[in-house]
Design an enzyme around this catalytic site. Structure first.
Site, short mmCIF file in Angstrom:
data_model
loop_
_atom_site.label_atom_id
_atom_site.label_comp_id
_atom_site.label_asym_id
_atom_site.label_seq_id
_atom_site.Cartn_x
_atom_site.Cartn_y
_atom_site.Cartn_z
N THR B 66 -25.59 -20.80 23.91
CA THR B 66 -25.19 -19.55 23.27
C THR B 66 -25.73 -19.58 21.84
OG1 THR B 66 -23.15 -20.36 22.30
CG2 THR B 66 -23.03 -19.65 24.58
N CYS B 67 -25.41 -18.55 21.05
CA CYS B 67 -25.94 -18.55 19.69
C CYS B 67 -25.34 -19.68 18.85
CB CYS B 67 -25.71 -17.20 19.04
SG CYS B 67 -24.00 -16.69 19.10
N SER B 127 -14.84 -22.45 19.22
CA SER B 127 -15.71 -21.37 18.75
C SER B 127 -15.61 -21.19 17.24
CB SER B 127 -15.32 -20.05 19.43
OG SER B 127 -15.51 -20.15 20.80
N GLU B 132 -12.31 -16.46 20.47
CA GLU B 132 -13.18 -15.33 20.85
C GLU B 132 -13.38 -15.29 22.37
OE1 GLU B 132 -16.74 -15.54 21.61
OE2 GLU B 132 -17.27 -17.60 21.09
N GLY B 207 -20.03 8.96 9.28
CA GLY B 207 -20.91 7.92 8.75
C GLY B 207 -21.51 7.16 9.91
N GLY B 209 -22.97 3.86 9.58
CA GLY B 209 -23.30 2.50 9.12
C GLY B 209 -23.00 1.45 10.18
N GLU B 210 -23.14 0.19 9.75
CA GLU B 210 -23.00 -0.92 10.70
C GLU B 210 -21.59 -1.02 11.27
OE1 GLU B 210 -23.46 -5.70 10.65
OE2 GLU B 210 -24.40 -4.60 9.01
#
Lengths: 271, 446
Positions: B66-67, B127, B132, B207, B209-210
């Site tokens: 995984t990352c 994690s 998570e 908006g 945005g992220e």
């Protein structure tokens, strides 16, 4: 009053409460299912205990305070279980079963050891009338509990502080829906109960006792809950305000069930 | 930073014949630059597992990548070299990186420790973001791929199925994964406290945005009925709306747009209070008093502070949500001991199962050894004396019965003591006394 089946009902209500509380704090899914099963078992055992008492009095146990309170608790449990199945929501179970346990425990502990003597026969219509009215009170009690939880949940949301149990409670919308369902059950039971009572009285005496305080307060209760149902859909009142009305309405129910029954009415003083 | 100590609450490592070996690195042991270099793509994970088996390093293999982690799980084949060194050699060679780069950056676990590590990973305890949920899906996928390509066997099947079960139990029975840990998810979860299921509800995103994108993703995952996006740049609104199957609304239509949704999420930068108390009051009136949940992620805030007092309007700004996330983090941490207890229970179950396999295997090996000696003895003593075939058969039958009688008692005892420390020690002692230990299985070194 405590016979073996009453003990069993108490034990099952306690087990049910324990499982509902565990489920509220993140137990495995089967714990919640077990809680419902225990509650169902408690209701069945409680029914048997009531039946046993009925053999002594030859009718539904409404004629003495303890029998009537026990019947009330049984109907409360039954109504809750039905709502739990319809709304698929178990997180209120811990509150209802804790109340059932304390209520049935207190009633059983304080009840006289001797069975009340058999009563003069009043017929099945009268028994039907009393049972339905008690059922209505139980349903209103449930809507009171749900409204209290609603107000608590609303308060937490407004304070913007999330306590542990908050994440496990049902949503405001669900509580509102359950509370209204409960009031619908209560009004339907009360409506049919009142009509059957009037028919029974007319058959017996040829008159209607409209002036009896119990009848007057009952119509007041009907009006209060109909108002709640209307206002809970109204732009200004829906939400927490409607929940407060529901809580206040229950005060009238309590007044009717206690003060009116014990001191004010003559016609409805059946214990 | 090679780890040789046990994981938290772990019992001492046991030295047994059937073991799971693990080597890996994660966010705690290796920086992101190194993790990137040892990460496996989906195809590489399958290929690596296959190579490990083909080269005779592992009998069963699963690669979890995984990352935040790359881990090789396997059941070692009989090799002379310590398995962890062999696996590390493989890992560096596969990714063509110098072995020195990985020096001190890996952890190595064996047997019960490896199982405990796998269960902790599946539970989200290992994690970066405690508890998570994604990791459980990633483990399921990695195991599923290995299973599909025949890289697993009875040991890893049992271990990974156990890990998935533990992951589910920990999330269901503890608060470790119960509460939202990000501002965007906290906003959506709070909206669920008002509306219950968000299926069929309506939301307006102000908006593009992220953070707005993250909230939108969470809303979409909950099957929100209608998503509308308003942004000062209509093109940006259209692009986000297209990505989430929503509808872009021109900035000029904002006032009429706010009367429809159940949930409003604002994250407009440098705009100040776009939604005043008056505007929101008009919106509530138009909604006939039905509740509105407003998440203000703007900085400076996009919703006037005095709007918080409006009846049936629930307003949360970024600080409110941040505080809830902080509370949740603490609450999750307090749940770790409960999660560890569930993990220990499942590690013990796995060990008991493994000990059962060990016991059968040891008895079979002993039976083979005794039969071999019996045959040797019969050949040496009877065949040389010219004993008749009938007599030889009779003697063979008697000695065979003797072997079975000798094995009956130990077999019964081993069957009855499954999973206890004494039982595991007995198996190990039997292996040692009768010289049944596999080569390279001293257990002193991984």
């Amino acid at each position: 009053m405590l016979n073996h089946t009453a003990y069993l009902a108490l034990a099952l209500y306690a087990a049910s409460f324990f499982c509902y509380a565990r489920a509220l704090y993140g137990a495995h899914r089967w714990v919640g299912r077990l809680a419902s099963l225990f509650l169902l078992g408690g209701i069945v055992a409680h029914y048997c205990a009531l039946l046993e008492r009925s053999y002594g009095t030859h009718t539904i146990p409404y004629d003495d305070l303890f029998g009537s309170m026990s019947l009330f608790a049984w109907l409360l449990g039954l109504t809750y279980l039905a709502l739990e199945i319809i709304h698929r929501q178990r997180s209120v179970g811990a509150f209802v079963t804790s109340l059932l346990f304390v209520w049935v425990g207190a009633v059983s502990a304080l009840a006289p050891t001797q069975m009340p003597p058999p009563l003069p026969a009043r017929g099945p219509l009268f028994a039907f009338h009393v049972t339905l009215n008690t059922w209505a009170y139980a349903a209103f009690a449930l809507s009171f509990i749900l409204s209290m939880i609603y107000l608590f949940q609303d308060r937490i949301l407004r304070s913007r502080r999330a306590v542990a149990a908050f994440w496990r409670f049902p949503a405001l919308d669900v509580l509102d829906g359950m509370s209204r369902s409960s009031v619908y059950v209560g009004l339907a039971a009360l409506g049919v109960g009142v009509v059957s009572g009037l028919i029974w009285e007319h058959r017996l005496t040829g008159t209607y006792s409209w002036g009896d305080p119990k009848v007057i307060v009952t119509f007041l209760i009907v009006a209060a809950y109909v108002a709640y149902l209307c206002l809970s859909r109204n732009a200004i009142w829906r939400g927490a305000r409607a929940a407060r009305i529901c809580v206040l309405n229950f005060a009238v129910v309590l007044f009717s069930y206690t003060i009116v029954n014990l001191y004010l009415t003559t016609f409805h003083r059946f214990f | 930073m090679a780890s040789t100590s046990n994981p938290p609450n772990a019992p001492p490592a046991r030295r047994m014949g059937i073991r799971i070996a693990l080597i890996g690195c994660n966010h705690r042991t290796a920086p992101v630059e190194l993790r990137e270099r040892v990460a496996f793509t989906t195809e590489q994970a399958v290929d690596a597992a296959s190579q490990l088996r083909q080269r005779g390093i592992l009998e069963e293999a699963v690669v979890v990548s995984t990352c935040n982690r790359s881990e090789l799980y396997g059941v070692p084949a009989d090799t002379a070299a310590p398995i962890a060194d062999v696996l590390e050699e493989f890992l560096t060679a596969y990714h063509r990186i110098p072995r020195s780069d990985l020096e001190g950056r890996t952890y190595r676990w064996m047997g019960a420790d490896a199982i405990r590590h796998l269960f902790r990973v599946a539970s989200g305890l290992d994690s970066m973001l405690l508890g998570e949920a994604e990791i459980l899906g990633q483990i399921r996928t990695a195991y599923g791929r290995a299973l599909e390509h025949g890289a697993t066997g009875p040991i890893l099947n049992r271990a990974f199925q156990g890990a998935l079960e533990v992951g589910k139990r920990v999330r269901a029975e503890t608060e470790v994964g119960a509460r939202p840990m990000s501002v965007s998810l906290a906003g959506v979860k709070l909206a669920e406290r008002v509306f219950g299921s968000l299926k069929g509800r309506t939301a307006l995103i102000l908006g593009a945005g992220e953070v707005a994108e993250q909230v939108t993703e969470h809303l979409r995952n909950r099957a929100i009925g209608s998503l509308r996006v308003v942004n000062r740049s209509f093109d940006r609104a259209r692009s986000l709306a297209a990505a989430v199957s929503g509808q872009a609304i021109p900035w000029e239509s904002l006032e009429s747009a706010i009367s429809a949704p159940d949930i409003i999420v604002t994250s407009v930068g440098d705009a100040g209070a776009i939604l005043t108390r008056e505007k929101l009051l008009r919106a509530l009136t138009a909604r006939e008093g039905r509740p509105v949940f407003v998440v203000d992620l703007g900085m400076p805030r996009n919703v006037a502070a005095d709007a918080a007092n409006l009846y049936n309007l629930y307003l949360y700004n970024i600080d409110d949500l941040g505080e809830i996330v902080e509370q949740n983090k603490k609450a999750r941490e307090t749940e770790i001991p409960r999660a560890e207890a569930i993990i220990s229970e499942h590690v013990a179950k796995f060990e008991a199962w493994r000990a059962g396999l060990e016991a059968s295997s040891v008895i079979d090996e002993l039976r083979g050894r005794f039969r071999h000696e019996r045959e040797k003895l019969l050949r040496e003593r009877l065949d040389a004396q010219g004993v008749s075939p009938e007599e030889r058969e009779r003697m063979a039958g008697i000695t065979e019965e003797l072997v079975e009688r000798l094995l009956a008692e130990p077999a019964t005892r081993l069957r009855h003591g499954r999973g206890t420390q004494e039982h595991l020690s007995s198996i190990h002692a039997l292996r040692r006394i009768f010289g049944l230990a596999r080569e390279g299985e001293s257990g002193e070194e991984l």
